[in-house]
Scaffold this motif. Structure first.
Motif, PDB file in Angstrom:
ATOM      1  N   ASP A 143       0.939  -1.371  -0.258  1.00 38.31           N
ATOM      2  CA  ASP A 143       0.025  -0.084  -0.122  1.00 38.31           C
ATOM      3  C   ASP A 143       0.930   1.337  -0.016  1.00 38.31           C
ATOM      4  O   ASP A 143       2.052   1.147   0.237  1.00 38.31           O
ATOM      5  N   SER A 144       0.288   2.348  -0.292  1.00 37.08           N
ATOM      6  CA  SER A 144       0.884   3.588  -0.548  1.00 37.08           C
ATOM      7  C   SER A 144       1.615   3.927   1.014  1.00 37.08           C
ATOM      8  O   SER A 144       3.006   4.451   0.834  1.00 37.08           O
ATOM      9  N   ARG A 145       1.147   3.622   2.131  1.00 33.25           N
ATOM     10  CA  ARG A 145       2.041   3.826   3.528  1.00 33.25           C
ATOM     11  C   ARG A 145       3.483   3.090   3.376  1.00 33.25           C
ATOM     12  O   ARG A 145       4.426   3.703   3.642  1.00 33.25           O
ATOM     13  N   ALA A 146       3.338   1.797   2.969  1.00 29.27           N
ATOM     14  CA  ALA A 146       4.261   1.172   2.966  1.00 29.27           C
ATOM     15  C   ALA A 146       5.605   1.513   2.003  1.00 29.27           C
ATOM     16  O   ALA A 146       6.461   1.523   2.133  1.00 29.27           O
ATOM     17  N   VAL A 147       4.996   1.887   0.866  1.00 32.24           N
ATOM     18  CA  VAL A 147       5.989   2.500  -0.268  1.00 32.24           C
ATOM     19  C   VAL A 147       6.699   3.647   0.432  1.00 32.24           C
ATOM     20  O   VAL A 147       8.012   3.877   0.046  1.00 32.24           O
ATOM     21  N   ARG A 148       5.753   4.435   0.872  1.00 31.11           N
ATOM     22  CA  ARG A 148       6.572   5.800   1.327  1.00 31.11           C
ATOM     23  C   ARG A 148       7.444   5.462   2.488  1.00 31.11           C
ATOM     24  O   ARG A 148       8.606   6.209   2.472  1.00 31.11           O
ATOM     25  N   ARG A 149       7.264   4.572   3.348  1.00 33.06           N
ATOM     26  CA  ARG A 149       7.854   4.045   4.323  1.00 33.06           C
ATOM     27  C   ARG A 149       9.414   3.598   3.745  1.00 33.06           C
ATOM     28  O   ARG A 149      10.617   3.735   4.208  1.00 33.06           O
ATOM     29  N   HIS A 150       9.189   2.866   2.762  1.00 26.73           N
ATOM     30  CA  HIS A 150      10.436   2.162   2.282  1.00 26.73           C
ATOM     31  C   HIS A 150      11.064   3.244   1.446  1.00 26.73           C
ATOM     32  O   HIS A 150      12.384   3.211   1.674  1.00 26.73           O
ATOM     33  N   ALA A 151      10.608   3.921   0.621  1.00 25.31           N
ATOM     34  CA  ALA A 151      11.240   5.057  -0.075  1.00 25.31           C
ATOM     35  C   ALA A 151      11.948   5.913   0.953  1.00 25.31           C
ATOM     36  O   ALA A 151      13.291   6.413   0.610  1.00 25.31           O
ATOM     37  N   GLY A 152      11.250   6.542   2.061  1.00 26.01           N
ATOM     38  CA  GLY A 152      11.879   7.393   3.096  1.00 26.01           C
ATOM     39  C   GLY A 152      13.034   6.636   3.627  1.00 26.01           C
ATOM     40  O   GLY A 152      14.075   7.377   3.763  1.00 26.01           O
ATOM     41  N   GLY A 153      12.810   5.232   4.019  1.00 26.25           N
ATOM     42  CA  GLY A 153      14.066   4.853   4.569  1.00 26.25           C
ATOM     43  C   GLY A 153      15.192   4.874   3.537  1.00 26.25           C
ATOM     44  O   GLY A 153      16.440   5.023   4.304  1.00 26.25           O
ATOM     45  N   LEU A 154      14.997   4.603   2.397  1.00 26.99           N
ATOM     46  CA  LEU A 154      16.039   4.480   1.447  1.00 26.99           C
ATOM     47  C   LEU A 154      16.856   5.727   1.350  1.00 26.99           C
ATOM     48  O   LEU A 154      18.006   5.940   1.161  1.00 26.99           O
ATOM     49  N   LEU A 155      16.022   6.868   1.121  1.00 28.99           N
ATOM     50  CA  LEU A 155      16.566   8.160   0.956  1.00 28.99           C
ATOM     51  C   LEU A 155      17.302   8.566   2.485  1.00 28.99           C
ATOM     52  O   LEU A 155      18.349   9.380   2.209  1.00 28.99           O
ATOM     53  N   ALA A 156      16.849   8.138   3.321  1.00 26.26           N
ATOM     54  CA  ALA A 156      17.307   8.424   4.749  1.00 26.26           C
ATOM     55  C   ALA A 156      18.590   7.860   4.749  1.00 26.26           C
ATOM     56  O   ALA A 156      19.635   8.369   5.392  1.00 26.26           O
ATOM     57  N   ARG A 157      18.946   6.987   4.274  1.00 23.46           N
ATOM     58  CA  ARG A 157      20.238   6.085   4.241  1.00 23.46           C
ATOM     59  C   ARG A 157      21.382   6.768   3.336  1.00 23.46           C
ATOM     60  O   ARG A 157      22.711   6.670   3.566  1.00 23.46           O
ATOM     61  N   HIS A 158      20.773   7.620   2.336  1.00 27.27           N
ATOM     62  CA  HIS A 158      21.582   8.324   1.620  1.00 27.27           C
ATOM     63  C   HIS A 158      21.417   9.933   1.660  1.00 27.27           C
ATOM     64  O   HIS A 158      21.368  10.621   1.048  1.00 27.27           O
ATOM     65  N   ARG A 159      21.129  10.414   3.148  1.00 26.59           N
ATOM     66  CA  ARG A 159      20.767  11.891   3.398  1.00 26.59           C
ATOM     67  C   ARG A 159      22.027  12.631   3.085  1.00 26.59           C
ATOM     68  O   ARG A 159      21.726  13.647   2.738  1.00 26.59           O
ATOM     69  N   GLY A 160      23.181  12.277   3.378  1.00 25.26           N
ATOM     70  CA  GLY A 160      24.365  13.005   3.101  1.00 25.26           C
ATOM     71  C   GLY A 160      24.484  13.530   1.662  1.00 25.26           C
ATOM     72  O   GLY A 160      24.552  14.552   1.228  1.00 25.26           O
ATOM     73  N   TYR A 161      24.409  12.543   0.835  1.00 27.21           N
ATOM     74  CA  TYR A 161      24.564  12.677  -0.565  1.00 27.21           C
ATOM     75  C   TYR A 161      23.382  13.496  -0.925  1.00 27.21           C
ATOM     76  O   TYR A 161      23.494  14.154  -2.061  1.00 27.21           O
ATOM     77  N   LEU A 162      22.125  13.292  -0.595  1.00 25.99           N
ATOM     78  CA  LEU A 162      20.843  13.912  -0.889  1.00 25.99           C
ATOM     79  C   LEU A 162      21.020  15.393  -0.571  1.00 25.99           C
ATOM     80  O   LEU A 162      20.548  16.162  -1.498  1.00 25.99           O
ATOM     81  N   ALA A 163      21.799  15.610   0.589  1.00 32.86           N
ATOM     82  CA  ALA A 163      21.848  17.158   0.813  1.00 32.86           C
ATOM     83  C   ALA A 163      22.859  17.952  -0.156  1.00 32.86           C
ATOM     84  O   ALA A 163      22.581  18.895  -0.545  1.00 32.86           O
ATOM     85  N   LEU A 164      23.810  17.166  -0.498  1.00 39.94           N
ATOM     86  CA  LEU A 164      24.908  17.729  -1.666  1.00 39.94           C
ATOM     87  C   LEU A 164      24.102  17.932  -2.764  1.00 39.94           C
ATOM     88  O   LEU A 164      24.187  19.000  -3.494  1.00 39.94           O
ATOM     89  N   VAL A 165      23.331  17.014  -3.252  1.00 39.19           N
ATOM     90  CA  VAL A 165      22.269  17.137  -4.459  1.00 39.19           C
ATOM     91  C   VAL A 165      21.706  18.288  -4.246  1.00 39.19           C
ATOM     92  O   VAL A 165      21.407  19.175  -5.321  1.00 39.19           O
ATOM     93  N   LEU A 166      20.864  18.504  -3.402  1.00 41.98           N
ATOM     94  CA  LEU A 166      19.872  19.469  -3.185  1.00 41.98           C
ATOM     95  C   LEU A 166      20.758  20.808  -3.078  1.00 41.98           C
ATOM     96  O   LEU A 166      20.358  21.838  -3.685  1.00 41.98           O
TER      97      LEU A 166
END
Length: 598
Positions: A16-39
C-alpha cells in the motif's frame, strides 16, 4: 473513473501507499548526506539561474532611465558582462547538480535492485508455484526497468524542477509581489487536478502492471508447452486465453490513457495561463507607474522561467506514478509471509511418516485426500499412478516444499515445515523434470550444492550420474563456462548436472519426480543403475511413469484420485491383480508394441 483494484491482488502482494512511502523514505534517509549535496548544488544552480531575469530587468531600467538616470554604454557593458558570468556559472552548477543527481539515482536504484533480488530468491517455493512465474518475471523485468528509468532520470528531473520552481516563485514575489500575483493561478488549477490525478492514477497503473504480468505468464506457458499444445490441439483454446488477457491489457491501457488525456491539457493550461495573465497585469502596472518597466520585465521572465521546470515536473509526474506502482509491486515481494516457522526442534532419526495428509491448490478441491505412508529408512519407494492423481503433489510435500492442509509429514518425529530451510535441505531434497544451468563454470554450478567440495568430490558426483565422460571432454573441463551465452549443454546433460548437485548435497532422503524423464530409456536406465550405488543407505522416493522404476523398487505406492490405493512390492501387487497390475500390463504392452506409421 473506477478501477477494478482487486485485479492487482491476484498474484503476489502489492504494497500500500504507506508502506511504499516508508520504504522510499528509509532508502533516502540512508543516503541523506549525498541527498543534501544534491539539493545544495541544485539550489545554487537555481539561484544562478535567477540572476539572468533580474539582470535583464536591470538592463531595461538602465536603458530606459528608470534606474534614476539614463545609463551609459559602460553601464550596459557591466550588466551584460554580469549576465554572461551568470549564464556560465549557472551552466557549470547545473552540470554538477545533474551529475550528482544521476549518481544518487543510480545508487538508490542499485540498492533497490539488490534488495529485490535478495527478497525474490528467498520467496517460498509454494508461493511462487501458486502465483505462477509470470508475475515474478514481470516484476523482475518490467517493473525493475520502469523503476530504473524513474530513478535514473525522473528523480533528478523532479529535484531540479521543484527547487527551480520554488526559488523562482520566491524571487518573482520578492522582485514585485504585486506584479507576480497572477502566478497563483497555477495553484488554483494545478492543485485540485493533480490531487484527483494521483487518486486515480496509482490504482490504474497497478491494474495495468498486473495485466502485463498475466500476459507474460500466458505467453511463457504457451511457448514452454508448445509441443503439448500442438499434440493436444489446444491452439484454439490458447488463442482464446491470449485474447482474453490481451483484452484486459487493452482495457487497462485505455483507462490510464484517459487519465493522461484529461490531466495533461489542464496541467499545460495551469502554467501557460499565468504567463499570459502576468504579461497583461504587469504591463498595466508598468503603464500606470505602479512598478518599473524593469521589474515588470523581470517578473514576466521569472513566470516564463517557471514554465519549463514545472512542465518537466508535470511530465515526469505520470512516469513517477508508473514508478510508484512498480515500486509497490517490488516492495510487495518482501511482504510475502514465510510458509514455515522453524521451531528449533531436531529430528531424531531419518524415518519419514506421512499421516493422513490432505492438500488443496484451491479451497474445497483436495488433490490429496487422506494419504498415509511410513517410509522405511534406506528403502526405495516408487510412486506410480495416472496423470493428475496427485503423485507430484505428494512428492513436493514429502520434500517439504509446502505444508499439508491437514495432517502432517515428519522426519525423525519433527514436521518438515518446522525445520529451517538449510536444515530441511540436509534432510530431504527434491529433483524434478525442471532444472537450471546457471551462468558460470561447470565447477561453480556444482559447488552450489556443496561450496567446500574438493575436485575429487566433484568428479565423483559427476561419475555417479554417468556425466564424468562428457564433463572431462568440455573445452576447459570443469572450468568451462556454461549457461546462457556459455558452452551449451544438452537437456540430458543439464539434467545430469542437476542430479550431480543432488549427490553433492548428500541428503538422507531423495525425492525424484520424473528426474530422468529427458533421457532416452536406455540412458535413463543406465543413469538409474549408477544412482543406485550412490543412494545405498538412503531413502528414495521415485515418482515416475516408466514402470521399470517400480519394478526395481522395494515397495510401490499406487496413487489414484488423491489416495494410496495399493502399497506393496512389485511381485505382491502383480499377484493382487489390481490397479498396478493393469498399469504394468498396459505399460509393457506399449513398450513392446511395434512402431506404426501413418
Amino acid at each position: 473513473m473506477k478501477v477494478e483494484t482487486d485485479k492487482t491482488r491476484r498474484t503476489l502482494p502489492v504494497s500500500d501507499s504507506r508502506a511504499v512511502r516508508r520504504h522510499a523514505g528509509g532508502l533516502l534517509a540512508r543516503h541523506r548526506g549525498y541527498l543534501a549535496l544534491v539539493l545544495g548544488l541544485h539550489v545554487l544552480a537555481a539561484l544562478a539561474a535567477l540572476a539572468s531575469p533580474w539582470l535583464v530587468g536591470r538592463l531595461v531600467d538602465v536603458v530606459s532611465g528608470h534606474a534614476g538616470r539614463v545609463g551609459t554604454s559602460g553601464d550596459v557593458d557591466r550588466v551584460v558582462g554580469l549576465l554572461v558570468v551568470a549564464v556560465l556559472v549557472q551552466t557549470v552548477l547545473t552540470w554538477a547538480a545533474r551529475r550528482s543527481a544521476f549518481i544518487l539515482g543510480e545508487t538508490v536504484f542499485a540498492e533497490l535492485r539488490e534488495t529485490f533480488i535478495g527478497r525474490a530468491i528467498h520467496l517460498p517455493l509454494s508461493t511462487i508455484e501458486r502465483a505462477g512465474t509470470g508475475d515474478l518475471v514481470a516484476r523482475t523485468t518490467q517493473d525493475v526497468e520502469a523503476l530504473s528509468h524513474v530513478a535514473r532520470f525522473g528523480l533528478p528531473a523532479v529535484i531540479v524542477g521543484l527547487v527551480t520552481v520554488v526559488l523562482t516563485v520566491a524571487t518573482a514575489l520578492a522582485t514585485s509581489w504585486l506584479a507576480a500575483l497572477p502566478i497563483f493561478l497555477s495553484l488554483l488549477l494545478l492543485v485540485p487536478t493533480t490531487r484527483r490525478y494521483l487518486k486515480v492514477a496509482v490504482p490504474g497503473y497497478l491494474w495495468e502492471r498486473a495485466s502485463y504480468a498475466e500476459l507474460s505468464g500466458v505467453v511463457a506457458e504457451t511457448v514452454d508447452g508448445a509441443r503439448t499444445v500442438d499434440a493436444l490441439r489446444l491452439g484454439a483454446a490458447r488463442r482464446r486465453r491470449f485474447r482474453e488477457v490481451l483484452q484486459e491489457c487493452n482495457e487497462a491501457e485505455k483507462y490510464t490513457l484517459r487519465i493522461r488525456l484529461w490531466y495533461f491539457p489542464l496541467a499545460e493550461l495551469s502554467y501557460h495561463l499565468p504567463l499570459a495573465a502576468t504579461m497583461l497585469w504587469a504591463g498595466w502596472l508598468a503603464i500606470g507607474g505602479h512598478v518599473t518597466l524593469g521589474a515588470a520585465t523581470a517578473v514576466v521572465l521569472y513566470v516564463r522561467q517557471v514554465a519549463d521546470p514545472l512542465d518537466d515536473v508535470i511530465s515526469w509526474l505520470d512516469e513517477i506514478q508508473v514508478g510508484v506502482s512498480s515500486l509497490a509491486r517490488i516492495v510487495g515481494v518482501g511482504e510475502v509471509p514465510p510458509d514455515r516457522t522453524a521451531t528449533g526442534a531436531l529430528p531424531v532419526g531419518t524415518d519419514i511418516e506421512v499421516d493422513d495428509v490432505r492438500y488443496a491448490y484451491r479451497a474445497g478441491h483436495d488433490v490429496l485426500r487422506g494419504v498415509s505412508l511410513d517410509l522405511r529408512p534406506g528403502e526405495r519407494l516408487a510412486v506410480v499412478g495416472p496423470s493428475g492423481a496427485g503423485k507430484s503433489t505428494l512428492g513436493r510435500l514429502m520434500a517439504g516444499i509446502d505444508g499439508p492442509r491437514t495432517g502432517a509429514i515428519t522426519v525423525g518425529g519433527v514436521p518438515l515445515v518446522d525445520l529451517e530451510l538449510g536444515r530441511l535441505r540436509g534432510e530431504v531434497a527434491l529433483v524434478t523434470q525442471e532444472h537450471h544451468v546457471f551462468v558460470g563454470t561447470l565447477e561453480e554450478n556444482l559447488r552450489l550444492a556443496r561450496p567446500g567440495a574438493t575436485h575429487e568430490e566433484l568428479y565423483a558426483a559427476l561419475a555417479a550420474v554417468d556425466a564424468a565422460g562428457w564433463a572431462v571432454a568440455l573445452p576447459a573441463g570443469l572450468d568451462t563456462v556454461v549457461g546462457s551465452g556459455g558452452h551449451p549443454l544438452s537437456e540430458p546433460q543439464a539434467q545430469q548436472l542437476a542430479l550431480a548437485r543432488l549427490v553433492l548435497a548428500d541428503p538422507h532422503t531423495l525425492v525424484l519426480d520424473e528426474a530422468t524423464s529427458l533421457l532416452d530409456p536406455r540412458a535413463a536406465r543406465h543413469l538409474e543403475r549408477s544412482l543406485a550405488a550412490v543412494v545405498a543407505g538412503r531413502t528414495v522416493v521415485a515418482i515416475a511413469h516408466r514402470l521399470h522404476t517400480a519394478h526395481d523398487a522395494d515397495r510401490v505406492a499406487v496413487v489414484e484420485d488423491g489416495l494410496v490405493s495399493e502399497l506393496g512390492s512389485h511381485e505382491e501387487l502383480m499377484e493382487h491383480g489390481g490397479a498396478y497390475a493393469d498399469l504394468w500390463r498396459s505399460w509393457t504392452q506399449d513398450a513392446t508394441a511395434p512402431a506404426t506409421h501413418p
